[in-house]
Scaffold this motif. Structure first.
Motif, PDB file in Angstrom:
ATOM      1  N   PHE A  65      -9.370  -1.477   2.977  1.00 26.18           N
ATOM      2  CA  PHE A  65      -8.570  -2.512   3.622  1.00 26.18           C
ATOM      3  C   PHE A  65      -7.573  -3.079   2.619  1.00 26.18           C
ATOM      4  O   PHE A  65      -7.846  -3.149   1.410  1.00 26.18           O
ATOM      5  N   GLY A  66      -6.424  -3.497   3.133  1.00 22.53           N
ATOM      6  CA  GLY A  66      -5.393  -4.082   2.279  1.00 22.53           C
ATOM      7  C   GLY A  66      -4.675  -5.213   2.984  1.00 22.53           C
ATOM      8  O   GLY A  66      -4.555  -5.234   4.214  1.00 22.53           O
ATOM      9  N   LEU A  67      -4.205  -6.159   2.191  1.00 17.01           N
ATOM     10  CA  LEU A  67      -3.380  -7.262   2.693  1.00 17.01           C
ATOM     11  C   LEU A  67      -2.238  -7.454   1.709  1.00 17.01           C
ATOM     12  O   LEU A  67      -2.473  -7.682   0.518  1.00 17.01           O
ATOM     13  N   THR A  68      -1.001  -7.341   2.184  1.00 15.51           N
ATOM     14  CA  THR A  68       0.163  -7.515   1.319  1.00 15.51           C
ATOM     15  C   THR A  68       1.029  -8.656   1.823  1.00 15.51           C
ATOM     16  O   THR A  68       1.040  -8.973   3.018  1.00 15.51           O
ATOM     17  N   GLN A  69       1.749  -9.251   0.890  1.00 12.39           N
ATOM     18  CA  GLN A  69       2.738 -10.280   1.219  1.00 12.39           C
ATOM     19  C   GLN A  69       4.015  -9.976   0.454  1.00 12.39           C
ATOM     20  O   GLN A  69       3.996  -9.792  -0.763  1.00 12.39           O
ATOM     21  N   HIS A  99      -7.908   1.659   6.621  1.00  7.03           N
ATOM     22  CA  HIS A  99      -7.945   3.114   6.541  1.00  7.03           C
ATOM     23  C   HIS A  99      -9.405   3.575   6.590  1.00  7.03           C
ATOM     24  O   HIS A  99     -10.282   2.931   6.005  1.00  7.03           O
ATOM     25  N   TYR A 100      -9.642   4.697   7.257  1.00  6.70           N
ATOM     26  CA  TYR A 100     -10.976   5.275   7.321  1.00  6.70           C
ATOM     27  C   TYR A 100     -10.899   6.740   6.959  1.00  6.70           C
ATOM     28  O   TYR A 100      -9.992   7.463   7.409  1.00  6.70           O
ATOM     29  N   GLY A 101     -11.873   7.207   6.146  1.00  8.21           N
ATOM     30  CA  GLY A 101     -11.885   8.582   5.691  1.00  8.21           C
ATOM     31  C   GLY A 101     -12.838   9.458   6.480  1.00  8.21           C
ATOM     32  O   GLY A 101     -13.968   9.055   6.766  1.00  8.21           O
TER      33      GLY A 101
END
Length: 340
Positions: A65-69, A99-101
């Motif tokens: 998981f990611g969170l960008t600003q 994302h899932y692998g």
């Protein structure tokens, strides 16, 4: 139109990173990975320019998981015999990604952006910065501070006019990646992946949170990391293309085939910190004689990565319009990610 000195911005980010406590140190080496960002000028960020360009894919049965600003400050004004453009404002973009692998090197993902356009608060700071270092203001000091005005006209017809702050969900993207090659030893890690992104028209075109177009992007992404006695050295890059429909923003001037890519390198002197630079490039998105929308863009992002307790990764970067006026004057980037 304004430009920033890369050395000053990089020095400031490096000072911030290197003065943080080494208590975050981990045993595993920190690899050099791309910043999850792209060109955030108002008329580029609504299209499917990929921000996630790393070749590293999520392991089978695992999540990332990611969170960008991204906070982008924009001022540019230009005109010709038939066209007139003014871009003045601040753009805030927050992106949540998952994302899932799967087995056999396959990864799928989703990006959900929230975009806000406003007059912002950075104009006074940027004007003072330019004055202190003798940099050209590019006309920024001749207009009111913290104003929102995105205006474009052609042949006497107004085709874009945004003057009121607004925001909302942007265009959602479906992501996929497939591992083509990976080689890992005690000192080396080489990767090559094929990535795809399908951007859907879920945003609001009137508030410039979406384009109204469907965009399909396909590109190759690669990286090489080497562990040495001086730390980890890494290079990375990507290259591909984007096919788009006309959408609702300057539809008659859209370039429906766009080439794009990234290139970067970095150094991780310790297992908790890395310094890196990255170039994002794309060919024009519109047919125009004005630099801001009719030329290819080059963005330089400088900064680094911190590994935090719990194996969270925090990216801190500052982006600049190396090809002046084709991207925001400055973009402040933060990105937090974690694998589970």
């Amino acid at each position: 139109m304004t430009s920033y000195r890369p050395s000053r911005l990089l020095a400031g980010v490096a000072l911030l990173l290197t003065t943080l406590s080494p208590a975050f140190a981990m045993a595993d080496p920190l690899e050099i990975t791309p910043f999850a960002t792209a060109n955030r000028t108002p008329l580029a960020q609504i299209y499917g320019l990929p921000s996630e360009t790393a070749p590293s894919l999520t392991a089978a049965g695992r999540w990332r998981f990611g969170l960008t600003q991204d906070i982008a400050s924009i001022y540019s004004a230009n005109s010709s015999a038939s066209e007139r453009l003014e871009l003045d404002g601040e753009l805030y973009r927050w992106t949540l990604s998952g994302h899932y692998g799967f087995h056999n090197g396959l990864e799928v993902g989703l990006e959900l952006p929230f975009v806000l356009q406003s007059g912002g608060f950075l104009d006074g700071f940027i004007t003072d910065w330019h004055s202190a270092f003798g940099m050209p203001q590019g006309g920024r000091d001749q207009v009111p501070n913290n104003r929102l005005r995105y205006h474009y006209s052609k042949d006497g017809r107004t085709l874009l006019n945004v003057t009121r702050s607004g925001g909302g969900i942007g265009d959602v993207s479906l992501l996929a990646g497939y591992r083509l090659f990976e080689q890992r030893t005690d000192s080396d890690h080489d990767q090559l992946a094929l990535r795809a992104q399908l951007k859907l028209p879920t945003g609001d075109t009137s508030a410039l949170t979406g384009s109204g177009s469907v965009d399909l992007t396909l590109f190759l992404s690669g990286a090489m990391n080497r562990r040495t006695e001086w730390g980890t050295l890494g290079v990375f890059g990507s290259a591909g293309g984007m096919v788009t429909s006309d959408g609702s923003i300057l539809a008659g001037q859209r370039e429906n085939l766009v080439a794009l890519g990234t290139a970067g390198l970095g150094w991780a002197p310790a297992s908790w910190i890395a310094l890196k630079v990255q170039f994002n490039l794309n060919t024009p998105l519109f047919k125009s004689g004005l630099t801001e929308i009719g030329n290819g863009a080059v963005v330089l992002t400088s900064g680094g990565t911190l590994r935090l307790p719990g194996d969270y990764l925090l990216d801190i970067g500052v982006g600049e319009d190396i090809a002046v006026a084709t991207a925001p004057d400055v973009t402040f980037h933060l990105g937090l990610s974690k694998r589970f």
